[in-house]
Design a protein around this motif. Structure first.
Motif, mmCIF file in Angstrom:
data_model
loop_
_atom_site.group_PDB
_atom_site.id
_atom_site.type_symbol
_atom_site.label_atom_id
_atom_site.label_comp_id
_atom_site.label_asym_id
_atom_site.label_seq_id
_atom_site.Cartn_x
_atom_site.Cartn_y
_atom_site.Cartn_z
ATOM 1 N N GLN A 168 0.820 -1.216 0.000
ATOM 2 C CA GLN A 168 0.000 0.000 0.000
ATOM 3 C C GLN A 168 0.857 1.271 0.000
ATOM 4 O O GLN A 168 0.413 2.319 -0.469
ATOM 5 C CB GLN A 168 -0.943 -0.012 1.215
ATOM 6 N N GLY A 172 0.462 4.278 -2.576
ATOM 7 C CA GLY A 172 0.362 5.667 -2.140
ATOM 8 C C GLY A 172 1.361 6.571 -2.837
ATOM 9 O O GLY A 172 1.030 7.709 -3.213
ATOM 10 N N ASN A 176 -0.615 9.376 -5.317
ATOM 11 C CA ASN A 176 -0.632 10.759 -4.844
ATOM 12 C C ASN A 176 0.411 11.626 -5.532
ATOM 13 O O ASN A 176 0.552 12.806 -5.189
ATOM 14 C CB ASN A 176 -0.437 10.773 -3.331
ATOM 15 N N ILE A 202 -0.280 9.882 0.901
ATOM 16 C CA ILE A 202 0.222 8.522 1.090
ATOM 17 C C ILE A 202 -0.392 7.900 2.352
ATOM 18 O O ILE A 202 -0.819 6.737 2.355
ATOM 19 C CB ILE A 202 1.757 8.518 1.163
ATOM 20 N N THR A 205 -3.883 6.962 1.586
ATOM 21 C CA THR A 205 -3.934 5.738 0.796
ATOM 22 C C THR A 205 -3.740 4.507 1.672
ATOM 23 O O THR A 205 -4.419 3.486 1.490
ATOM 24 C CB THR A 205 -2.870 5.767 -0.310
#
Length: 322
Positions: A168, A172, A176, A202, A205
């Protein structure tokens, strides 16, 4: 792993697409598999890629002064988000086709279900990226180079789940990047508030994609795919609270760095901060509703982040116009 069911539904609809979406209802039959590769039937990802772009251009305009050029930046980012999200998702489906065939939620995607071949998907990916590059060329040089540089993040992301429990983070970084690009598109420069805004995105996210990843945690465990959902397990809520706090604090810092001591007035600062408070309230509401063991609940809350991000974008736009 490659012996996936063929076309689980006569219409080829993807399992996690909204029933009755425009692709399944109105798109030409021959175009549907390619639009499904681009996730045009699931627009939430386009929103989540676009919203940091709108944050970036709106905050840059609020710190300086808005102009008609910023309107084009917003429109161009919308086009670019649709195209590059489509290209990125196509690349993801090419690289993950064997994994997708082994997961109930994803085996209906176009490649594992046999709607298109990997070669056809690669051609579609290149076509989308080239059109997006044409849009990017309307921006100042720094923004163009930032757009080109984002391709490295897009290329790496599908492989992250193979070597880290934190894929993840890579999502991110990529999703972004538009905050930096759109800020640079405003006047051809970058500043510290843009970087802080990117870092805030981030953290956001990590918040929403951890929720999303809980849909697949059982299948992911079986096939050896890593995610923050599997890493955090029953401690997920505590981690999400932390990501929420970081996102809100960094977003606040970005606004203060951009607007205090500049051309923006006190009203602009108050409007921007009100948007952040509303954003925080929305994320807090999501946490009160979350059930990590209910995939439908996780998908619903993941999609709700479109509204959370729109709150910030609208309030920052209001600050720019104040």
């Amino acid at each position: 792993m490659t012996d996936a069911p063929r076309m689980p539904e006569p219409a080829g609809q993807v399992a996690d697409a909204v029933a009755g979406n425009w692709v399944d209802r109105w798109a030409p039959v021959g175009a549907r598999p390619y639009l499904r590769l681009s996730r045009a039937d699931r627009p939430i990802g386009t929103w989540l890629l676009l919203l940091p772009c709108w944050w970036g251009v709106a905050l840059a305009a609020a710190a300086d002064s808005p102009g008609w050029w910023d309107l084009w930046v917003g429109v161009a980012c919308g086009l670019g988000a649709f195209l590059m999200r489509g290209a990125g998702c196509t690349w993801n489906d090419i690289t993950d086709r064997d994994f997708d065939a082994a997961v109930a939620r994803t085996r209906s995607r176009p490649i594992p279900s046999g709607q298109v071949t990997a070669r056809q998907a690669a051609g579609w990916m290149v076509a989308q990226a080239l059109i997006a590059f044409g849009v990017l060329l309307t921006f100042p040089p720094l923004a163009i180079w930032l757009g080109v540089g984002s391709l490295a993040l897009v290329a790496v992301y599908p492989f992250a789940k193979r070597f880290t429990w934190w894929p993840q983070v890579f999502l991110g970084l990529a999703f972004n990047w538009g905050a930096l690009l759109a800020w640079a598109a405003h006047d051809g420069t970058l500043a510290w508030p843009a970087l802080v805004l990117w870092l805030s995105g981030i953290a956001w996210t990590l918040f929403y994609d951890t929720i999303y990843a809980h849909q697949d945690k059982e299948d992911d465990a079986l096939i050896g795919v890593k995610s923050t959902a599997r890493l955090f397990g029953t401690h997920t809520l505590a981690w999400l609270k932390g990501f929420m706090a970081i996102a809100v604090l960094l977003l606040t810092l970005a606004v203060l760095l951009a607007l205090l001591g500049g051309d923006a007035g006190g009203l602009a600062v108050l409007i921007a901060l009100a948007g952040i408070w509303a954003f925080a309230a929305h994320l807090g509401w999501q946490l009160t509703q979350l059930n990590i063991d209910d995939p439908a609940n996780c998908l619903k809350l993941f999609r709700a982040n479109r509204d959370a991000g729109l709150i910030v974008a609208l309030f920052l736009a209001g600050a720019a116009l104040a």
